[in-house]
Motif scaffolding. Structure first.
Motif, PDB file in Angstrom:
ATOM      1  N   ASP A  75     -28.473 -34.958 -54.434  1.00  0.00           N
ATOM      2  CA  ASP A  75     -29.489 -35.871 -53.379  1.00  0.00           C
ATOM      3  C   ASP A  75     -29.367 -35.556 -52.072  1.00  0.00           C
ATOM      4  OD1 ASP A  75     -29.863 -37.488 -55.508  1.00  0.00           O
ATOM      5  OD2 ASP A  75     -28.282 -38.986 -55.280  1.00  0.00           O
ATOM      6  N   PRO A  76     -28.291 -35.050 -51.477  1.00  0.00           N
ATOM      7  CA  PRO A  76     -28.473 -34.529 -49.820  1.00  0.00           C
ATOM      8  C   PRO A  76     -29.414 -33.579 -49.717  1.00  0.00           C
ATOM      9  CG  PRO A  76     -26.135 -34.677 -50.732  1.00  0.00           C
ATOM     10  CD  PRO A  76     -27.042 -34.704 -51.871  1.00  0.00           C
ATOM     11  N   VAL A  77     -29.807 -32.849 -50.675  1.00  0.00           N
ATOM     12  CA  VAL A  77     -30.950 -31.747 -50.669  1.00  0.00           C
ATOM     13  C   VAL A  77     -32.504 -32.415 -50.659  1.00  0.00           C
ATOM     14  CG1 VAL A  77     -32.019 -29.887 -51.494  1.00  0.00           C
ATOM     15  CG2 VAL A  77     -29.609 -29.846 -51.683  1.00  0.00           C
ATOM     16  N   PHE A  78     -32.333 -33.638 -51.844  1.00  0.00           N
ATOM     17  CA  PHE A  78     -33.602 -34.111 -51.550  1.00  0.00           C
ATOM     18  C   PHE A  78     -33.765 -35.028 -50.512  1.00  0.00           C
ATOM     19  CE2 PHE A  78     -32.964 -34.422 -56.491  1.00  0.00           C
ATOM     20  CZ  PHE A  78     -33.589 -33.167 -56.634  1.00  0.00           C
ATOM     21  N   ALA A  79     -32.839 -35.264 -49.697  1.00  0.00           N
ATOM     22  CA  ALA A  79     -32.981 -36.157 -48.565  1.00  0.00           C
ATOM     23  C   ALA A  79     -33.115 -35.657 -47.015  1.00  0.00           C
ATOM     24  CB  ALA A  79     -31.463 -37.047 -48.383  1.00  0.00           C
ATOM     25  N   LEU A  80     -33.073 -34.205 -47.281  1.00  0.00           N
ATOM     26  CA  LEU A  80     -33.217 -33.520 -46.135  1.00  0.00           C
ATOM     27  C   LEU A  80     -34.703 -33.736 -45.413  1.00  0.00           C
ATOM     28  CD1 LEU A  80     -31.970 -30.120 -46.732  1.00  0.00           C
ATOM     29  CD2 LEU A  80     -30.774 -31.821 -45.256  1.00  0.00           C
ATOM     30  N   SER A  81     -34.888 -34.043 -44.152  1.00  0.00           N
ATOM     31  CA  SER A  81     -36.015 -34.329 -43.757  1.00  0.00           C
ATOM     32  C   SER A  81     -36.241 -33.529 -42.229  1.00  0.00           C
ATOM     33  CB  SER A  81     -36.210 -35.607 -43.548  1.00  0.00           C
ATOM     34  OG  SER A  81     -35.427 -36.175 -42.438  1.00  0.00           O
ATOM     35  N   GLY A  82     -37.514 -33.627 -41.655  1.00  0.00           N
ATOM     36  CA  GLY A  82     -37.762 -33.116 -40.296  1.00  0.00           C
ATOM     37  C   GLY A  82     -38.151 -31.801 -40.529  1.00  0.00           C
ATOM     38  N   PRO A  83     -38.801 -31.112 -39.227  1.00  0.00           N
ATOM     39  CA  PRO A  83     -39.424 -29.636 -39.233  1.00  0.00           C
ATOM     40  C   PRO A  83     -38.414 -28.828 -39.802  1.00  0.00           C
ATOM     41  CG  PRO A  83     -39.045 -31.009 -37.214  1.00  0.00           C
ATOM     42  CD  PRO A  83     -38.264 -31.717 -37.902  1.00  0.00           C
ATOM     43  N   ALA A  84     -39.023 -27.833 -40.388  1.00  0.00           N
ATOM     44  CA  ALA A  84     -38.488 -26.478 -40.948  1.00  0.00           C
ATOM     45  C   ALA A  84     -37.234 -26.172 -40.179  1.00  0.00           C
ATOM     46  CB  ALA A  84     -39.286 -25.547 -41.032  1.00  0.00           C
ATOM     47  N   GLU A  85     -37.173 -26.171 -38.758  1.00  0.00           N
ATOM     48  CA  GLU A  85     -36.002 -25.669 -38.169  1.00  0.00           C
ATOM     49  C   GLU A  85     -34.797 -26.431 -38.393  1.00  0.00           C
ATOM     50  OE1 GLU A  85     -38.767 -26.227 -37.007  1.00  0.00           O
ATOM     51  OE2 GLU A  85     -39.566 -24.087 -36.336  1.00  0.00           O
ATOM     52  N   GLU A  86     -35.136 -27.704 -38.453  1.00  0.00           N
ATOM     53  CA  GLU A  86     -33.867 -28.952 -38.704  1.00  0.00           C
ATOM     54  C   GLU A  86     -33.484 -28.682 -39.977  1.00  0.00           C
ATOM     55  OE1 GLU A  86     -35.016 -32.742 -37.602  1.00  0.00           O
ATOM     56  OE2 GLU A  86     -35.562 -31.962 -35.661  1.00  0.00           O
ATOM     57  N   LYS A  87     -34.176 -28.661 -41.235  1.00  0.00           N
ATOM     58  CA  LYS A  87     -33.949 -28.534 -42.464  1.00  0.00           C
ATOM     59  C   LYS A  87     -33.104 -27.244 -42.609  1.00  0.00           C
ATOM     60  CE  LYS A  87     -37.928 -30.795 -44.582  1.00  0.00           C
ATOM     61  NZ  LYS A  87     -38.941 -30.726 -45.447  1.00  0.00           N
TER      62      LYS A  87
ATOM     63  N   VAL B 158     -48.291 -26.192 -42.581  1.00  0.00           N
ATOM     64  CA  VAL B 158     -47.228 -25.162 -43.175  1.00  0.00           C
ATOM     65  C   VAL B 158     -46.101 -25.837 -43.280  1.00  0.00           C
ATOM     66  CG1 VAL B 158     -45.826 -23.204 -43.270  1.00  0.00           C
ATOM     67  CG2 VAL B 158     -48.287 -23.050 -42.423  1.00  0.00           C
ATOM     68  N   GLU B 159     -45.498 -26.244 -44.591  1.00  0.00           N
ATOM     69  CA  GLU B 159     -44.297 -27.112 -44.525  1.00  0.00           C
ATOM     70  C   GLU B 159     -43.186 -26.225 -45.146  1.00  0.00           C
ATOM     71  OE1 GLU B 159     -45.400 -30.524 -46.733  1.00  0.00           O
ATOM     72  OE2 GLU B 159     -46.594 -31.380 -44.874  1.00  0.00           O
ATOM     73  N   LEU B 160     -41.998 -26.474 -44.726  1.00  0.00           N
ATOM     74  CA  LEU B 160     -40.904 -26.230 -45.817  1.00  0.00           C
ATOM     75  C   LEU B 160     -40.373 -27.173 -46.591  1.00  0.00           C
ATOM     76  CD1 LEU B 160     -38.226 -24.312 -46.553  1.00  0.00           C
ATOM     77  CD2 LEU B 160     -37.168 -25.291 -44.626  1.00  0.00           C
ATOM     78  N   ASP B 161     -40.669 -26.626 -48.064  1.00  0.00           N
ATOM     79  CA  ASP B 161     -40.476 -27.948 -49.133  1.00  0.00           C
ATOM     80  C   ASP B 161     -39.357 -27.407 -49.943  1.00  0.00           C
ATOM     81  OD1 ASP B 161     -40.285 -29.780 -51.092  1.00  0.00           O
ATOM     82  OD2 ASP B 161     -42.615 -29.493 -51.305  1.00  0.00           O
ATOM     83  N   LEU B 162     -38.045 -28.049 -49.894  1.00  0.00           N
ATOM     84  CA  LEU B 162     -36.923 -27.458 -50.595  1.00  0.00           C
ATOM     85  C   LEU B 162     -36.968 -28.083 -52.164  1.00  0.00           C
ATOM     86  CD1 LEU B 162     -34.244 -28.232 -47.807  1.00  0.00           C
ATOM     87  CD2 LEU B 162     -35.377 -26.002 -48.427  1.00  0.00           C
ATOM     88  N   THR B 163     -37.883 -28.840 -52.545  1.00  0.00           N
ATOM     89  CA  THR B 163     -37.887 -28.995 -53.909  1.00  0.00           C
ATOM     90  C   THR B 163     -39.122 -28.367 -54.543  1.00  0.00           C
ATOM     91  OG1 THR B 163     -39.696 -30.903 -53.505  1.00  0.00           O
ATOM     92  CG2 THR B 163     -37.283 -31.434 -53.305  1.00  0.00           C
ATOM     93  N   LEU B 164     -39.812 -27.604 -53.741  1.00  0.00           N
ATOM     94  CA  LEU B 164     -40.732 -26.565 -54.538  1.00  0.00           C
ATOM     95  C   LEU B 164     -39.853 -25.539 -55.009  1.00  0.00           C
ATOM     96  CD1 LEU B 164     -43.491 -25.339 -54.933  1.00  0.00           C
ATOM     97  CD2 LEU B 164     -43.158 -23.784 -52.644  1.00  0.00           C
ATOM     98  N   ALA B 165     -40.302 -25.452 -56.402  1.00  0.00           N
ATOM     99  CA  ALA B 165     -39.399 -24.398 -57.323  1.00  0.00           C
ATOM    100  C   ALA B 165     -40.159 -23.370 -57.895  1.00  0.00           C
ATOM    101  CB  ALA B 165     -38.645 -25.041 -58.403  1.00  0.00           C
ATOM    102  N   ARG B 166     -41.652 -23.676 -58.336  1.00  0.00           N
ATOM    103  CA  ARG B 166     -42.314 -22.720 -59.314  1.00  0.00           C
ATOM    104  C   ARG B 166     -41.673 -22.282 -60.412  1.00  0.00           C
ATOM    105  NH1 ARG B 166     -47.055 -22.104 -57.552  1.00  0.00           N
ATOM    106  NH2 ARG B 166     -47.675 -20.633 -59.060  1.00  0.00           N
ATOM    107  N   GLY B 167     -41.947 -22.902 -61.505  1.00  0.00           N
ATOM    108  CA  GLY B 167     -41.327 -22.488 -62.714  1.00  0.00           C
ATOM    109  C   GLY B 167     -41.029 -21.191 -63.345  1.00  0.00           C
ATOM    110  N   LEU B 168     -41.990 -20.327 -62.759  1.00  0.00           N
ATOM    111  CA  LEU B 168     -41.911 -18.765 -63.439  1.00  0.00           C
ATOM    112  C   LEU B 168     -40.518 -18.031 -62.834  1.00  0.00           C
ATOM    113  CD1 LEU B 168     -45.508 -17.819 -62.490  1.00  0.00           C
ATOM    114  CD2 LEU B 168     -44.356 -18.612 -65.060  1.00  0.00           C
ATOM    115  N   ASN B 169     -39.873 -17.675 -64.262  1.00  0.00           N
ATOM    116  CA  ASN B 169     -38.614 -17.060 -63.826  1.00  0.00           C
ATOM    117  C   ASN B 169     -38.426 -15.821 -63.217  1.00  0.00           C
ATOM    118  OD1 ASN B 169     -37.394 -19.022 -65.629  1.00  0.00           O
ATOM    119  ND2 ASN B 169     -37.449 -17.884 -67.471  1.00  0.00           N
ATOM    120  N   TYR B 170     -39.747 -15.170 -63.029  1.00  0.00           N
ATOM    121  CA  TYR B 170     -39.284 -13.978 -62.188  1.00  0.00           C
ATOM    122  C   TYR B 170     -39.321 -13.877 -60.712  1.00  0.00           C
ATOM    123  CZ  TYR B 170     -44.508 -14.283 -62.333  1.00  0.00           C
ATOM    124  OH  TYR B 170     -45.736 -14.527 -62.159  1.00  0.00           O
ATOM    125  N   TYR B 171     -39.640 -15.387 -60.078  1.00  0.00           N
ATOM    126  CA  TYR B 171     -39.525 -15.389 -58.782  1.00  0.00           C
ATOM    127  C   TYR B 171     -38.055 -15.286 -58.222  1.00  0.00           C
ATOM    128  CZ  TYR B 171     -44.314 -16.583 -58.562  1.00  0.00           C
ATOM    129  OH  TYR B 171     -45.782 -16.790 -58.524  1.00  0.00           O
TER     130      TYR B 171
END
Length: 449
Positions: free
Chosen positions: A231-243, A280-293
């Motif tokens: 939950d704390p990860v999902f709750a992170l907000s603000g500009p990329a520098e703050e996250k 341009v945004e920092l999105d910490l929930t972005l995962a992209r499902g492909l295993n090779y990343y």
């Protein structure tokens, strides 16, 4: 017999092909401006090349091709279906362009120069359920750098994304994350062995609710304590520098997570220098499902359009290692040409003159005017102007209707007077005005229109 094509595939009429080529040409132009080189790989790959590279769900979407000849001979159909499939299907249609590219690099390592920069515009196939923006056969436009770990490569991908969509006139949001951050989060909640399950679930956050993601994590074996710890990860907000500053504190004793944060700080520092036009945004929930990343990951969404991602990619550190060439890092992006087409159509952003098969149509008055028409048409074509002589001396109404239906901007009339004076009578179809000009004057008018 009823004519049809398989679901999830499409025919393309000339006007549609003109629009598709506009997309391909725009992307190809940007790729070349960043010094990428073109390659192609076969539509068919050995299944041993493809299987196990896209995760469990990806493997299910592979189109497998039956072996030629008596493929059923000697097969025990009472065994597990996967073993049966492995015996009767040795090849499959490529699922993406990245895994075949890794195979290509290993196979041709002595013929390419590292770091190697390639682009590739070819179709791929997925046995998916067809729906809006999702097809079973579709084109990908990929660019990859391989043989370098520098984050300058990631910056160039951001710049190319920005350049392509600026040229196409599409406002986009580019979301960025890092798989090391996700790996750090998995370690932080005590579930390092569940990284694939976590990334597969949270990658669906743009399609399903947070509660549904939590339910899927539960189904995938995570405990309530571990799910709550996210939950704390999902709750992170603000500009990329703050996250990133908040993440750095969370990862104080986590090496892999800290490395991910450092890479993101460096990349966002580079991005600030070039000031891209896209969001341009920092999105910490972005995962992209492909295993090779393994490092930075990217996803692009069009603003103002309800459609999935239209571009994506990321860093893969050892994809070639699967084929016997370890420790070769690469990073790349893939533009989804078909979804970009849908976005441009919905936003009405295609240039209006793309559907013109000819810029000039010569009306056919019969054999007497043909030699002069043929010479004039050849002169226009040699200068890069598309010209067409109507093939039969049909009624004027029919020929003019043809010009209108084909959106030809200029119609040329050649009669006795024009032949005698070596001129052309030209009708501007947009304004309806007619003028008499020389072939050279017509050429200059079109070239400077």
């Amino acid at each position: 017999m009823k004519c049809s094509i398989p679901k999830g595939t499409r025919d393309f009429l000339p006007a549609e092909m003109a629009r598709r080529n506009y997309i391909f040409d725009t992307i190809r132009q940007v790729f070349r401006s960043f010094a990428f080189e073109p390659i192609e790989t076969p539509s068919l790959e050995n299944l041993s090349t493809l299987m196990g590279k896209y995760g469990e769900e990806g493997d299910k979407l592979l189109f497998k091709v039956l072996n030629s000849g008596d493929f059923m001979e000697g097969v025990d159909f009472g065994q597990d279906y996967r073993k049966v499939a492995a015996q009767i299907c040795e090849r499959g249609l490529r699922y993406d362009l990245t895994v075949p590219f890794a195979r290509f690099v290993v196979q041709h390592r002595d013929q390419i120069t590292f770091p190697f920069r390639r682009y590739q515009l070819q179709p791929v196939w997925r046995a998916d359920r067809p729906q809006k923006g999702r097809y079973r056969e579709f084109y990908q436009c990929d660019a990859d750098m391989i043989g370098s770990t520098s984050l300058l490569n990631e910056l160039e991908l951001v710049q190319m994304i920005d350049a392509v969509f600026d040229k196409l006139g599409i406002s986009v949001t580019l979301k960025i994350n890092n798989r090391k951050v996700l790996a750090g989060i998995a370690e932080l909640i005590g579930a390092p062995d569940k990284l694939t399950d976590i990334t597969t679930a949270i990658d669906k956050l743009d399609k399903i609710s947070l509660d549904d993601v939590r339910a899927e994590l539960r189904d995938r074996g995570l405990s309530e304590t571990q799910i709550t710890a996210l939950d704390p990860v999902f709750a992170l907000s603000g500009p990329a520098e703050e996250k990133l500053a908040q993440l750095a504190q969370l990862f104080a004793n986590n090496a892999v997570g800290t490395r991910g944060v450092e890479e993101l700080k460096e990349l966002f520092g580079y991005i600030a220098l070039v000031q891209p036009r896209c969001t341009v945004e920092l999105d910490l929930t972005l995962a992209r499902g492909l295993n090779y990343y393994t490092g930075a990951i990217f996803e692009v969404k069009a603003q103002g359009v309800s459609i999935g991602s239209i571009c994506g990619g990321g860093r893969y550190d050892n994809l070639t290692g699967i084929f016997g060439m370890p420790d070769v890092s690469g990073v790349g992006i893939s533009f989804g040409a078909d979804r970009i087409y849908d976005v441009l159509t919905e936003l009405d952003k295609f240039p209006p003159d793309l559907g013109q098969p000819a810029q000039v149509l010569f009306i056919n008055f019969g054999a007497e005017s043909m030699p002069y028409c043929i010479r004039c048409a050849a002169q226009l074509r040699s200068a890069g102007v598309s010209a067409l002589i109507y093939p039969e001396a049909a009624k004027m109404k029919k020929q003019m209707e043809y010009a209108n239906r084909c959106h030809v901007p200029y119609v040329v009339f050649v009669g006795e007077n024009e032949i005698a004076s070596q001129t052309l009578t030209v009708k501007d179809m947009a304004t309806g005005t007619q003028t008499t000009v020389t072939p050279d004057q017509l050429l200059q008018e079109i070239l400077h229109a």
